[in-house]
Design an enzyme around this catalytic site. Sequence first.
Site, PDB file in Angstrom:
ATOM      1  N   TYR A 187       6.223  -4.000  12.446  1.00  0.00           N
ATOM      2  CA  TYR A 187       6.457  -5.291  11.800  1.00  0.00           C
ATOM      3  C   TYR A 187       7.746  -5.974  12.235  1.00  0.00           C
ATOM      4  O   TYR A 187       8.092  -7.019  11.706  1.00  0.00           O
ATOM      5  CB  TYR A 187       6.457  -5.124  10.272  1.00  0.00           C
ATOM      6  CG  TYR A 187       5.068  -5.163   9.657  1.00  0.00           C
ATOM      7  CD1 TYR A 187       4.065  -4.299  10.095  1.00  0.00           C
ATOM      8  CD2 TYR A 187       4.751  -6.055   8.637  1.00  0.00           C
ATOM      9  CE1 TYR A 187       2.798  -4.317   9.530  1.00  0.00           C
ATOM     10  CE2 TYR A 187       3.493  -6.082   8.067  1.00  0.00           C
ATOM     11  CZ  TYR A 187       2.523  -5.207   8.519  1.00  0.00           C
ATOM     12  OH  TYR A 187       1.269  -5.235   7.953  1.00  0.00           O
ATOM     13  N   LYS A 241      -0.460   8.168  15.201  1.00  0.00           N
ATOM     14  CA  LYS A 241      -1.477   8.116  16.260  1.00  0.00           C
ATOM     15  C   LYS A 241      -0.796   8.644  17.516  1.00  0.00           C
ATOM     16  O   LYS A 241      -0.726   7.983  18.558  1.00  0.00           O
ATOM     17  CB  LYS A 241      -1.972   6.667  16.409  1.00  0.00           C
ATOM     18  CG  LYS A 241      -3.131   6.489  17.373  1.00  0.00           C
ATOM     19  CD  LYS A 241      -4.414   7.177  16.931  1.00  0.00           C
ATOM     20  CE  LYS A 241      -5.458   7.103  18.055  1.00  0.00           C
ATOM     21  NZ  LYS A 241      -6.616   7.983  17.781  1.00  0.00           N
ATOM     22  N   ASP A 243      -7.056   7.533  12.552  1.00  0.00           N
ATOM     23  CA  ASP A 243      -8.528   7.475  12.517  1.00  0.00           C
ATOM     24  C   ASP A 243      -9.083   8.599  11.641  1.00  0.00           C
ATOM     25  O   ASP A 243      -9.917   8.378  10.757  1.00  0.00           O
ATOM     26  CB  ASP A 243      -9.125   7.489  13.938  1.00  0.00           C
ATOM     27  CG  ASP A 243      -8.540   8.569  14.841  1.00  0.00           C
ATOM     28  OD1 ASP A 243      -7.565   9.235  14.438  1.00  0.00           O
ATOM     29  OD2 ASP A 243      -9.065   8.754  15.961  1.00  0.00           O
ATOM     30  N   ASP A 287       0.147  -0.005   5.577  1.00  0.00           N
ATOM     31  CA  ASP A 287      -0.534  -1.214   5.105  1.00  0.00           C
ATOM     32  C   ASP A 287      -2.044  -0.980   5.078  1.00  0.00           C
ATOM     33  O   ASP A 287      -2.716  -1.232   4.076  1.00  0.00           O
ATOM     34  CB  ASP A 287      -0.179  -2.380   6.033  1.00  0.00           C
ATOM     35  CG  ASP A 287      -0.920  -3.650   5.657  1.00  0.00           C
ATOM     36  OD1 ASP A 287      -0.970  -3.957   4.449  1.00  0.00           O
ATOM     37  OD2 ASP A 287      -1.457  -4.318   6.562  1.00  0.00           O
ATOM     38  N   ASP A 290      -4.856  -0.422   1.526  1.00  0.00           N
ATOM     39  CA  ASP A 290      -6.072  -1.157   1.156  1.00  0.00           C
ATOM     40  C   ASP A 290      -7.229  -0.171   0.997  1.00  0.00           C
ATOM     41  O   ASP A 290      -8.055  -0.297   0.086  1.00  0.00           O
ATOM     42  CB  ASP A 290      -6.445  -2.208   2.220  1.00  0.00           C
ATOM     43  CG  ASP A 290      -5.968  -3.614   1.855  1.00  0.00           C
ATOM     44  OD1 ASP A 290      -4.885  -3.737   1.260  1.00  0.00           O
ATOM     45  OD2 ASP A 290      -6.694  -4.596   2.171  1.00  0.00           O
TER      46      ASP A 290
HETATM   47  C1  IPM Z   1       0.765  -6.194   2.145  1.00  0.00           C
HETATM   48  C2  IPM Z   1       0.308  -7.365   2.957  1.00  0.00           C
HETATM   49  C3  IPM Z   1       1.395  -7.852   3.884  1.00  0.00           C
HETATM   50  C4  IPM Z   1       1.715  -6.741   4.862  1.00  0.00           C
HETATM   51  C5  IPM Z   1       1.057  -9.126   4.610  1.00  0.00           C
HETATM   52  C6  IPM Z   1       0.743 -10.190   3.627  1.00  0.00           C
HETATM   53  C7  IPM Z   1       2.108  -9.536   5.577  1.00  0.00           C
HETATM   54  O1  IPM Z   1      -0.874  -7.064   3.629  1.00  0.00           O
HETATM   55  O2  IPM Z   1       1.791  -6.290   1.463  1.00  0.00           O
HETATM   56  O3  IPM Z   1       0.073  -5.165   2.145  1.00  0.00           O
HETATM   57  O4  IPM Z   1       0.997  -6.544   5.842  1.00  0.00           O
HETATM   58  O5  IPM Z   1       2.695  -6.070   4.636  1.00  0.00           O
HETATM   59 MN    MN Z   2      -1.750  -5.172   3.048  1.00  0.00          MN
END
Ligand code: IPM
Ligand code: MN
Length: 343
Positions: free
Chosen positions: A129, A179, A212, A236, A240
């Site tokens: 990032y 990875k 993976d 990140d 999710d």
């Molecule tokens: C998160 C989001 C952010 C990230 C985006 C919005 C830049 O996906 O906080 O998980 O990737 O960090």
């Molecule tokens: Mn995210």
Amino acid sequence: MYPGDGIGPEVTDAAVAVLTAVQKKSKTFDLAFERFDWGMPHFERHGRVAPEDFLATLRGFDAVFLGAVGWPARLPDHITLTPLIRLRQAFDLYACVRPARTFKGVHGPLRSEEPIDLVVVRENSEGEYVDNGGALAVNTPNEVALQTAVHTRRGVERILRFSFELARTRRRRLAMITKSNAQRYAYVLWDRLLVEIAAEFEDIAVEKLHIDAATLELVRRPHTFDVVVGSNLFGDILSDLTGGITGSLGLNPSANLNPERRFPSLFEPVHGSAPDIAGKGIANPTAAVLSAAMMLDWLGEASTATLVRTAVDRALAAGNLTPDVGGTLTTTQMTDAIVQQFE
Ligand code: IPM
Ligand code: MN
Ligand code: NAD
């Protein structure tokens, strides 16, 4: 408070309502909020998502609470999201802590109902990032884009140490995700430092997975994971996924911490601004409310944080559910159901 875009303000209002109610009950602290209407509306009025001096403005607070940012149909995400990434990096919020657990009353998508209780720890200050790259011959057939990740010994060591310490307060298991079979500089550094730091934590069981394989194993045997640490991008992605397997992204909170407390830390749900449901009043406020609980913990109000978490657990277990978890409640009704647990 930086409520942001889409469902950001909806879930921030919910978190504030719960904080206000629990504060009345516990009476051990006095929380004052200041609200900054940055994001899309600010961009439309001033041509910037947040004022130039937004970091100086936030610097004086004890904590920052963020709803969600981004409205890709109106403004490219890499513009709307820049203040969030800058905030994490400028305030050295290097430890991003993203717990994911199952709740009684919420059914996840997996066949096994074995409880999940894990924490993704995401390196939050460097890695993939960093704003490091460039472009050549833009909009020509010869276009080149360079985006170079930065992994430092100091950065990796401190997030590994943080994760081991966290594992010590939990089930003493740590999985590191890389990875390193394909990226032979960056993630091989992670592998070497894991060996070095694991020697300081012999009581912690360690496993190593490539990203993976980790996505597969988190679906196949999620209950075996405790602390899962990875780089900025992998953390990140995994957070999710862990939202998905525990039932909804609407349930997962996060804390972006500067463990040394040199800067205010940042608390926000893992989820984004969810334009698909924004304005409908059906966003699940749980992730934001649990992020507020993490903020209370950080501010030294652990028993009040527990009151909030217990209220959420009870409200969900009693069948109070928003549509993302199979119910019909609105955001406000769900928030009321949580607040009622304090009465
Ligand atoms: C998160 C989001 C952010 C990230 C985006 C919005 C830049 O996906 O906080 O998980 O990737 O960090
Ligand atoms: Mn995210
Ligand atoms: P998202 O997290 O906003 O939504 C993904 C899916 O989950 C959608 O179907 C959404 O309806 C659902 N969802 C998310 N939160 C929910 C909640 N509280 N209740 C019920 N359902 C919920 O991800 P996206 O759609 O990929 O991104 C939308 C925007 O948000 C983009 O601009 C993205 O860049 C941004 N984003 C911001 C953050 C942040 O502010 N920290 C995090 C992730 C994405």
